[in-house]
Design a protein around this motif. Structure first.
Motif, mmCIF file in Angstrom:
data_model
loop_
_atom_site.group_PDB
_atom_site.id
_atom_site.type_symbol
_atom_site.label_atom_id
_atom_site.label_comp_id
_atom_site.label_asym_id
_atom_site.label_seq_id
_atom_site.Cartn_x
_atom_site.Cartn_y
_atom_site.Cartn_z
ATOM 1 N N TYR A 117 0.817 -1.214 0.000
ATOM 2 C CA TYR A 117 0.000 0.000 0.000
ATOM 3 C C TYR A 117 0.855 1.270 0.000
ATOM 4 C CZ TYR A 117 1.113 -1.018 4.854
ATOM 5 O OH TYR A 117 1.782 -1.349 5.994
ATOM 6 N N LYS A 157 3.189 3.128 -6.715
ATOM 7 C CA LYS A 157 3.135 4.446 -7.330
ATOM 8 C C LYS A 157 4.427 5.198 -7.045
ATOM 9 C CE LYS A 157 0.006 8.438 -7.590
ATOM 10 N NZ LYS A 157 -0.829 8.059 -8.754
ATOM 11 N N ASP A 159 -3.718 14.983 5.699
ATOM 12 C CA ASP A 159 -4.841 14.693 4.820
ATOM 13 C C ASP A 159 -5.834 13.781 5.539
ATOM 14 O OD1 ASP A 159 -6.599 13.979 2.832
ATOM 15 O OD2 ASP A 159 -5.064 13.346 1.410
ATOM 16 N N THR A 202 -8.185 12.271 4.352
ATOM 17 C CA THR A 202 -8.517 11.117 3.513
ATOM 18 C C THR A 202 -7.268 10.296 3.200
ATOM 19 O OG1 THR A 202 -8.177 12.292 1.435
ATOM 20 C CG2 THR A 202 -10.364 12.452 2.423
ATOM 21 N N GLU A 210 -5.985 7.691 4.186
ATOM 22 C CA GLU A 210 -6.074 6.234 4.034
ATOM 23 C C GLU A 210 -6.691 5.843 2.688
ATOM 24 O OE1 GLU A 210 -6.763 3.717 7.356
ATOM 25 O OE2 GLU A 210 -6.865 5.424 8.740
ATOM 26 N N HIS A 211 -7.143 6.845 1.946
ATOM 27 C CA HIS A 211 -7.606 6.609 0.568
ATOM 28 C C HIS A 211 -6.509 6.920 -0.442
ATOM 29 C CE1 HIS A 211 -12.080 6.577 1.527
ATOM 30 N NE2 HIS A 211 -11.523 6.918 2.667
ATOM 31 N N THR A 212 -5.336 7.247 0.054
ATOM 32 C CA THR A 212 -4.257 7.627 -0.859
ATOM 33 C C THR A 212 -3.068 6.677 -0.664
ATOM 34 O OG1 THR A 212 -3.075 9.114 0.657
ATOM 35 C CG2 THR A 212 -4.985 10.041 -0.502
ATOM 36 N N VAL A 213 -2.053 6.877 -1.466
ATOM 37 C CA VAL A 213 -0.863 6.035 -1.381
ATOM 38 C C VAL A 213 0.059 6.585 -0.289
ATOM 39 C CG1 VAL A 213 1.188 5.250 -2.617
ATOM 40 C CG2 VAL A 213 -1.019 5.401 -3.805
ATOM 41 N N MET A 214 0.380 5.760 0.666
ATOM 42 C CA MET A 214 1.266 6.178 1.749
ATOM 43 C C MET A 214 2.714 6.256 1.247
ATOM 44 S SD MET A 214 2.352 4.038 5.141
ATOM 45 C CE MET A 214 0.792 4.158 5.967
#
Lengths: 346, 346, 346, 346
Positions: A78, A103, A129, A131, A133-137
């Motif tokens: 992730y 990514k 942010d 959100t 956890e909806h993005t690439v860490m």
């Protein structure tokens, strides 16, 4: 005499001592996959040069392969990798990192260099942010030393990046495809032991620095990359005759050859850079390693091409082209003399 | 004299003509990524040997890498590859095919060989399965020639498989890691032109057959693998100094060297096989190529190990071990003489 | 009356209490992604039912999605998952596990069940394999409770598997797509708390067990799946209106509804199984849950099809077909009465 | 009365006609995986609405899942997808596209919109790049209609993008998560038939537009996505009870409900936008759909939060915050009246 050629730093074979050794041991029977005494000796020399007695060293074949394999090993599924927009993984690896599922979090950079501040901005934006956890860490940082633009991180800059990464608990990985030309630069302040101390993983480039091919991945704390051997195999990056790589790095790390080759190549590059400046050809920016970039009017390009083979590097505007002159471990005093002579006549 | 060693066929370097050529051109400046005259010449020779004037030839570095890259290029995302349970991709590539997103549809095989009937059974089961759209579609067939067990497909067998694949519109790909030892076998009935005619893609192994490293992928109809160059790059399989591969395959395909090397290695292997039989050591099964397998009682293993380095290949039951003797292009008459002499004394 | 239908256990909608609740709260404004009070309450009930107060519970949508997401979260890139050859992930998920980069290490199984011994054999083979680092490391075990064949692991069997996994330090994951029909079986010896105690992760199936859709993933030790929320999102498995799942599992875990539904469905299945036996129709094997398998001569199949909708399950030989009768939470006494009546007339 | 809430457009359940239908057919036995008469009818209605009689329609569950599945189906392994930097796939899908092996080629965009010129620049840069085979080939374009910022492509703009994509032979895919709010906008010039004519694939969003969940993928030329069913399954995106999706889209495409719901939501959003302007609250920019963005000083934010639930959208500078008000198909006249009344009192 052919036109002096400075298109890239991977045009010649290998330092003669390497070919001699290959010749010498050609019919010895040696075990496969890098588990042989030659590789062991080479690894020991690299550990010594890095002052990292506990490090693991793995020999891979090329840069893109090494980057993809190491990054895949360092990241969780992730996570993504922070890199300069101009980083090799961001633009010239045909999506190898994404092929592995990750990514590339590209960050604008100046002259190829990331800054601790720019990395921190990415990390902070992620942390703030809602959100996230909806993005690439962001899971690691990729830098190149020297960069794709021939620039160098100073010890201070690298230390700042390293400290940031450790504070934020993400890995720092350095692509050393041209590391010899960093180590050999008069401006360099980052030694191999510094690299080993400040990076979680880095590689010492062979392909562009005196070897036929090969990159030596250094992992100062081997626990950082468990089962890396299998990951290498899974990436198709395990050379059957691993000793071919051992031979090459053994030679490069005998009697300081690696740094010597780098130093001479940079010396020649700086001669070219000085000649261009003297001649009044504007540099794109000044570089301290083996790549020299100048900016010429488009109509001048054929005149340059007539006297020398160089590399097209892009454009600064509608009427100006960036040309690159890359020296290598194999560049001779005579070739540069000839180039300077021809430049004088332009 | 050291114990004669037959552990594997990738223990030595390269045919001397290759090293000589590398030495000769070491300081020539040659363009990167296989787009150079040396590679062009080597490709032309391979096309000629395959009687496939329209074929594309690509040089990659090793077997697992080549398999993963070609299979990824041939399959759609929803397809898998049919292979023998003992196929290299099914068991010894650390999941490289799955890393690329594809399932290996493993099929029981005898002595490493698939049959057209076994493949057809898989395809028919898929076609008849009412839930087939919930399963992995067989998209291609992978075979090895010779197989991992040293056996060979006959021209008749390969033709049957090829015809089936074409009738069912799936690709046929042959892994030729040891192809020289197939071509050089007295029992062989499949020529390079046959391979080019019957397979959609196959590779001619260099690593185990006289080169330092390298595999030559032959694509008789280049339209079969669009943008394969980029796929190679994405897999980290593009060698910067591609000419290193060109040099090697040029040498191997000059004056029929490739087949000559294979023939001599097989001749030596058959001498070993004959000696074992004469001595009364049971073979696992008879093989026509460079790998010889015998079955010995466990308590006998140390006696074999005392006289020769061989390869442990597994067990047939609780008290018997399979030993492998692999010859190579570098195996000498003397080494085999010595082995036979020592076997006699056992 | 239509023919009584027993094709599958996902033909009807949801338990009426679920639809009533959806109706009731339809215009409430509820936050997204499962971070709402309804999901919180449902999770709490599941934790209570599992006697696992520290567990994380995640709601996903369907079985294949859940398996792919959990397995990807549990494995390292170089690991594969041990599963029965008949396991859902091995044959009916269209390569979803391989799409995530992992090999399914399929093991022959009897009536859908793995044994600790069979798993141990795989692990030991791996450990003893000198080339194991060239192969896929077994990183976890996947089982289904009940299995795809309607069979059940006993507490003793599950305990043995769990102990083995813990001794070997690999994860145990149970696919509970039909868990209600396991819990509701008179033969069952494995409770939800047992599952939570013995598995590293398991899911409680909703889709086939009274919900419109949905599966509840239980992670007794949340540290086992860090950043699972992001992994769910990355797999496209995060439902915007997560509360739809919360509503359903809240209802199913209120007043023991989940087990009640399972119990009644199994009761009806066992009535069918008994009727078939009485009628002299051979069973494929006896099952204790909601799926009943019988073997009929091919020429008899149309007679069965004339009276009832059932599921074709395969063949035992050239002249016999396996038919499956699946009951569900929605199966009525009357439907089974009617089926038995019709069977009697056959 | 609770504070009027405009946090997002996925806070409520579904249009009552959907729940009524679910209730009605709850105990009907319906076949799985979308191969049922309800789905068939819904697909037919969508085909009619799109004036695309030959189109395939597939029902998936959520937006990220749909994007990942479609993009994976449209691209070759060596290709990436061009998207706006603010596109959902570029920033809010947790790397789902990269998980599938593809790079998102992010392009700066204004108010969420790509332009044909910006896309052409990417394609031309690729075509002119001498090293393009070392980079990711742009294989398709992803747009959102409406965009993540509530803006709309005009028919002229969409036509220009479509023509460009066809001229360059790359696919055009539109994410219609909020398509109802585009179709329902007074400024909209792009009809469903236009979408079907100009896009290679697009989806009609249900989750945010009146359904409990669900997205309808429209493929005007089904040959464009061979074996898409299996790809859906492989992505874990195949709903067992596919008819749940059929029911919902059947209702939404009966009597023009979908557009009616969109129209009313947009009407309410425009009332909010007008009220903010009247009140002197600066808009971030004017939007024609269901999302309204205004810019307030940070110290004002708590006053807004006190009267209404809104969405934090980011910052324009160090002292100003962007707030979002999103209406939905479920927003009532009364809620907006109340919001306006409260805004007046601010």
């Amino acid at each position: 005499m052919a036109k002096p050629a400075f298109c890239s730093d991977y045009m010649e074979g290998a330092h003669p001592s390497i070919l001699a050794k290959l010749q010498e041991i050609n019919f010895q029977k040696i075990g496969g996959y890098g588990l042989d005494p030659i590789c062991a000796a080479a690894k020991e020399k690299i550990r010594a040069a890095c002052e990292a007695p506990g490090a693991d060293v793995h020999f891979l074949i090329g840069g893109t392969q090494t980057n993809a394999t190491v990054i895949d090993a360092l990241l969780h599924s992730y996570q993504g990798v922070i890199a300069a927009e101009s980083g090799h993984i961001a633009c010239h690896e045909a999506g190898a990192i994404e092929f592995g599922g990750h990514k590339v979090l590209a960050v604008p950079a100046e002259n190829g260099k990331l800054t601790a501040a720019a990395i921190e901005a990415v990390l902070t934006r992620y942390d703030l942010d809602e959100t996230r956890e909806h993005t690439v860490m962001p899971g690691m940082v990729y830098i190149s030393q020297p960069t794709e633009y021939g620039t160098l991180y100073s010890l201070e800059e690298l230390t700042a990046i390293s400290q940031l990464c450790r504070a934020r608990n993400i890995a720092l990985y350095a692509d050393g495809a041209r590391l010899a030309y960093g180590l050999g630069s008069p401006e360099n302040t980052v030694s191999l032991p510094d690299m080993a101390r400040l990076c979680d993983v880095f590689y010492i480039g062979g392909t562009k620095c005196g070897a036929l091919f090969g990159e030596a991945v250094v992992v100062p704390d081997p626990a950082r990359l468990p089962h890396f051997f299998t990951i290498i195999k899974q990436h198709g990056a395990l050379l059957a005759k691993g000793w071919l790589l051992g031979v090459q790095f053994d030679a490069l790390f005998t009697d300081g050859l690696y740094e010597k080759l780098g130093k001479e190549a940079v010396r020649q590059a700086l001669r070219i850079q000085a000649a261009l400046k003297e001649k009044g050809v504007p540099l794109w920016f000044e570089t301290p390693t083996n790549q020299v970039f100048c900016v010429v009017e488009d109509i001048e390009v054929p005149r340059f091409d007539a006297i020398t083979e160089n590399g097209y590097w892009g454009r600064t505007d509608n009427t100006h082209t960036i040309l690159r002159f890359a020296t290598s471990w194999a560049t001779t005093q005579e070739e540069v003399d000839e180039l300077i002579r021809l430049l004088d006549r332009l």
